[in-house]
Design an enzyme around this catalytic site. Structure first.
Site, PDB file in Angstrom:
ATOM      1  N   ASP A  13     -58.947  66.462  44.559  1.00  0.00           N
ATOM      2  CA  ASP A  13     -58.814  65.197  45.289  1.00  0.00           C
ATOM      3  C   ASP A  13     -57.819  64.247  44.611  1.00  0.00           C
ATOM      4  OD1 ASP A  13     -60.298  64.777  43.074  1.00  0.00           O
ATOM      5  OD2 ASP A  13     -61.866  63.592  44.055  1.00  0.00           O
ATOM      6  N   HIS A  19     -31.432  74.283  34.474  1.00  0.00           N
ATOM      7  CA  HIS A  19     -32.527  73.374  34.826  1.00  0.00           C
ATOM      8  C   HIS A  19     -33.785  73.672  34.011  1.00  0.00           C
ATOM      9  CE1 HIS A  19     -30.661  72.027  38.921  1.00  0.00           C
ATOM     10  NE2 HIS A  19     -30.110  71.450  37.879  1.00  0.00           N
ATOM     11  N   ASP A  36     -30.714  66.249  29.871  1.00  0.00           N
ATOM     12  CA  ASP A  36     -30.296  65.802  31.203  1.00  0.00           C
ATOM     13  C   ASP A  36     -31.475  65.018  31.748  1.00  0.00           C
ATOM     14  OD1 ASP A  36     -29.628  65.490  33.873  1.00  0.00           O
ATOM     15  OD2 ASP A  36     -28.929  67.547  34.153  1.00  0.00           O
ATOM     16  N   ASP A  78     -28.635  59.646  36.489  1.00  0.00           N
ATOM     17  CA  ASP A  78     -28.580  61.075  36.177  1.00  0.00           C
ATOM     18  C   ASP A  78     -27.552  61.272  35.071  1.00  0.00           C
ATOM     19  OD1 ASP A  78     -28.597  63.827  36.224  1.00  0.00           O
ATOM     20  OD2 ASP A  78     -27.745  64.027  38.235  1.00  0.00           O
ATOM     21  N   HIS A 114     -21.578  75.902  37.889  1.00  0.00           N
ATOM     22  CA  HIS A 114     -22.008  74.906  38.878  1.00  0.00           C
ATOM     23  C   HIS A 114     -20.854  73.978  39.219  1.00  0.00           C
ATOM     24  CE1 HIS A 114     -22.443  71.735  35.777  1.00  0.00           C
ATOM     25  NE2 HIS A 114     -23.018  72.645  35.027  1.00  0.00           N
ATOM     26  N   HIS A 141     -22.203  65.494  42.286  1.00  0.00           N
ATOM     27  CA  HIS A 141     -22.915  65.333  43.567  1.00  0.00           C
ATOM     28  C   HIS A 141     -23.081  63.844  43.805  1.00  0.00           C
ATOM     29  CE1 HIS A 141     -26.467  64.448  41.059  1.00  0.00           C
ATOM     30  NE2 HIS A 141     -26.122  65.493  40.341  1.00  0.00           N
ATOM     31  N   HIS A 166     -29.862  64.138  44.074  1.00  0.00           N
ATOM     32  CA  HIS A 166     -28.798  64.833  44.815  1.00  0.00           C
ATOM     33  C   HIS A 166     -28.756  64.134  46.169  1.00  0.00           C
ATOM     34  CE1 HIS A 166     -29.584  68.583  42.148  1.00  0.00           C
ATOM     35  NE2 HIS A 166     -28.884  67.663  41.530  1.00  0.00           N
ATOM     36  N   GLU A 222     -20.078  65.982  35.939  1.00  0.00           N
ATOM     37  CA  GLU A 222     -20.912  66.697  34.986  1.00  0.00           C
ATOM     38  C   GLU A 222     -20.473  68.139  34.714  1.00  0.00           C
ATOM     39  OE1 GLU A 222     -24.821  67.850  36.541  1.00  0.00           O
ATOM     40  OE2 GLU A 222     -24.417  66.623  38.311  1.00  0.00           O
ATOM     41  N   TYR A 255     -21.574  77.023  29.130  1.00  0.00           N
ATOM     42  CA  TYR A 255     -22.858  77.597  28.702  1.00  0.00           C
ATOM     43  C   TYR A 255     -22.588  78.969  28.113  1.00  0.00           C
ATOM     44  CZ  TYR A 255     -23.952  73.848  31.885  1.00  0.00           C
ATOM     45  OH  TYR A 255     -23.975  72.631  32.502  1.00  0.00           O
ATOM     46  N   ARG A 303     -23.258  70.169  28.313  1.00  0.00           N
ATOM     47  CA  ARG A 303     -22.969  69.482  29.581  1.00  0.00           C
ATOM     48  C   ARG A 303     -22.854  67.995  29.255  1.00  0.00           C
ATOM     49  NH1 ARG A 303     -26.554  71.556  32.645  1.00  0.00           N
ATOM     50  NH2 ARG A 303     -28.249  70.045  32.719  1.00  0.00           N
ATOM     51  N   GLU A 331     -22.602  64.372  31.434  1.00  0.00           N
ATOM     52  CA  GLU A 331     -22.740  63.866  32.804  1.00  0.00           C
ATOM     53  C   GLU A 331     -22.807  62.342  32.825  1.00  0.00           C
ATOM     54  OE1 GLU A 331     -26.419  65.033  34.791  1.00  0.00           O
ATOM     55  OE2 GLU A 331     -25.518  64.601  36.736  1.00  0.00           O
TER      56      GLU A 331
HETATM   57  N1  GLY Z   1     -30.226  66.577  36.879  1.00  0.00           N
HETATM   58  C1  GLY Z   1     -29.804  67.440  37.895  1.00  0.00           C
HETATM   59  C2  GLY Z   1     -28.358  67.406  38.040  1.00  0.00           C
HETATM   60  O1  GLY Z   1     -27.670  67.012  37.121  1.00  0.00           O
HETATM   61  O2  GLY Z   1     -27.814  67.692  39.068  1.00  0.00           O
HETATM   62 MN    MN Z   2     -28.292  65.726  35.594  1.00  0.00          MN
HETATM   63 MN    MN Z   3     -26.427  65.640  38.239  1.00  0.00          MN
END
Ligand code: GLY
Ligand code: MN
Ligand code: MN
Length: 439
Positions: free
Chosen positions: A36, A240, A257, A268, A347, A351, A358, A381, A385, A403, A405
């Site tokens: 619940d 991720h 991240d 982000d 990637h 975005h 996103h 970003e 890797y 990375r 970003e």
């Molecule tokens: N944190 C997810 C991305 O960077 O798209």
């Molecule tokens: Mn991110």
């Molecule tokens: Mn991002």
């Protein structure tokens, strides 16, 4: 956010819906976490964008030119016992008084009232497929209206996606939205700095995550915009990763991240730094390539440029960098064309960012990448890797995942980096970490 801003948004949508149309937008349902206990509630972004109404069990209906009022809100009624257990409700009066509804009805009356509102309309503006239970109910209401055909009642015969219109609006951030996003990014940038300051070998990834959450919440953010990624060593190469359960080892990199959500707007940010505060020569070499790629991509965020330009700039810098490191062999132009970077960078470079991490908004118009315009916010970003799973990769590069970003607003002059407060160059990072260990 100012009530007038929500009213402006509804007016703009209403102008597009026009006479003969009706827009319907439910908020998100509550979701059970266990037995619940519900997950912390967050309203549907489109619904909240148009109403500012934070409670579950609510539906916005816009009926342009309805004489009794154009903005109808279905919501929960006040209920002293329920409110004692579960918290305050605006109620029908509050919906009108505090949220600007022209008319408010109990959510329990939706089945009785909505078919009547659909009668003799030509077009429905509704996003099919997002909430399937609601889709079913809408079909039921439409059938009821259709069955009155012989009584001369006309049923709408077109369904347009209201999301399409709202998402176009959401893509261009207003001054107030930018203010909130700037603040969200500032809070997150300070959290990243804090993570660098407390980081040392022997801590666990979740202990760094705890520092981030603490920094978010003490500044008014009630939740991260997405599950924080705090990964060291081999975990830097899992895009991720969010188990955040391992111990930080001397000599490893740590990739974070993480961004807070503030007043329904996301930030982000990613930063990567050495657990012990000093980059090894290999880590530094890889880091500087990703940084060059990120700076080249950021420089392409400008009005008039295409959505894909920053990505292309990043790919070029990453490919050249991989050649410099000796990881790729050959001419960079050929390697770029062959997408030889893919095992190391898989990637895209960014975005849209807004209420959703996103965020909504089309990236292409027809076959063409969208042109960047003032008010749009994008992340930038790039990453590299270098996982031991890549065939033939020399051992000295293993487990170096980087990375970087930032959150970038397109302005009339060019760009504004909302997240600039997080240390980013090798020197900035090493001095933030060194300063902390001395202090
Ligand atoms: N944190 C997810 C991305 O960077 O798209
Ligand atoms: Mn991110
Ligand atoms: Mn991002």
């Amino acid at each position: 956010m100012d009530k007038r801003e929500f009213a402006r948004r509804r007016k703009k949508l209403m102008d597009m819906v026009d006479r003969g149309g009706i827009a319907i937008q439910p908020t998100a349902p509550e979701r059970l976490r266990n037995r619940d206990v519900f997950y912390p509630y967050r309203p549907d972004s489109d619904f909240f964008y148009l109403t500012g109404f934070p409670e579950p069990e609510a539906v916005l209906v816009l009926v342009p030119d309805r004489p009794q009022g154009e903005f109808i809100l279905f919501c929960r009624e006040k209920d002293p016992e329920q409110e004692t257990w579960h918290g305050r409700r605006a109620g029908l009066e509050g919906a009108c008084e505090h949220y600007g509804a022209d008319d408010a009805f109990p959510i329990s009356d939706l089945d009785d009232i909505l078919p009547g509102l659909l009668e003799n309309k030509e077009r429905i503006y509704y996003t099919m497929g997002r909430y399937q239970d609601f889709d079913q109910r809408l079909v039921g209401w439409l059938n009821r209206v259709t069955s009155k055909g012989r009584a001369g009642v006309h049923a709408p015969d077109q369904v347009h996606s209201v999301g399409h219109y709202v998402h176009e609006m959401r893509l261009y951030k207003s001054r107030e939205e930018i203010k909130t996003m700037r603040r969200a990014a500032q809070i997150s940038a300070a959290a990243h700095r804090r993570a660098m300051e407390v980081c040392r070998p022997g801590l666990y990834e979740y202990q760094i995550e705890a520092e981030l959450l603490h920094a978010f919440m003490r500044h008014g953010s009630r939740a991260p915009a997405y599950p924080s990624i705090v990964g060291a060593g081999a975990n830097t190469c899992i895009l991720h990763y969010n188990e955040n359960s391992e111990q930080l080892a001397d000599g490893d990199l740590l990739l974070i991240d993480a961004g807070c959500e503030l007043d329904h707007y996301a930030s982000d940010i990613t930063r990567t730094f050495p657990v012990n505060g000093r980059f090894t020569p290999e880590q530094r070499a890889v880091y500087d390539i990703v940084l060059q790629a990120q700076l080249a991509a950021i420089a392409k965020v400008a009005p008039g440029n295409h959505w894909n330009d920053p990505h292309q700039a990043a790919l070029e810098a990453i490919t050249k960098g991989l050649v410099e490191l000796g990881i790729l062999k050959g001419r960079w132009r050929t390697l770029l064309k062959e997408e030889a970077y893919r095992p190391y960078y898989m990637h895209r470079t960014g975005h849209w960012l807004g209420m959703d991490v996103h965020d909504v908004g089309d990236y292409k118009i027809g076959d063409e990448w969208r042109t960047l315009e003032p008010g749009m916010v994008t992340t930038v970003e790039p990453g590299l890797y270098l996982s031991p799973t890549i065939k033939g990769l020399a051992k000295r590069w293993w487990n170096i995942g980087v990375r970087i970003e930032d959150d970038v607003l397109v302005t009339a002059e060019g760009r504004d980096i909302l997240s600039h407060g997080a240390p980013k160059t090798v020197d900035e990072i090493e001095s933030a970490m060194q300063f902390a260990s001395v202090a």
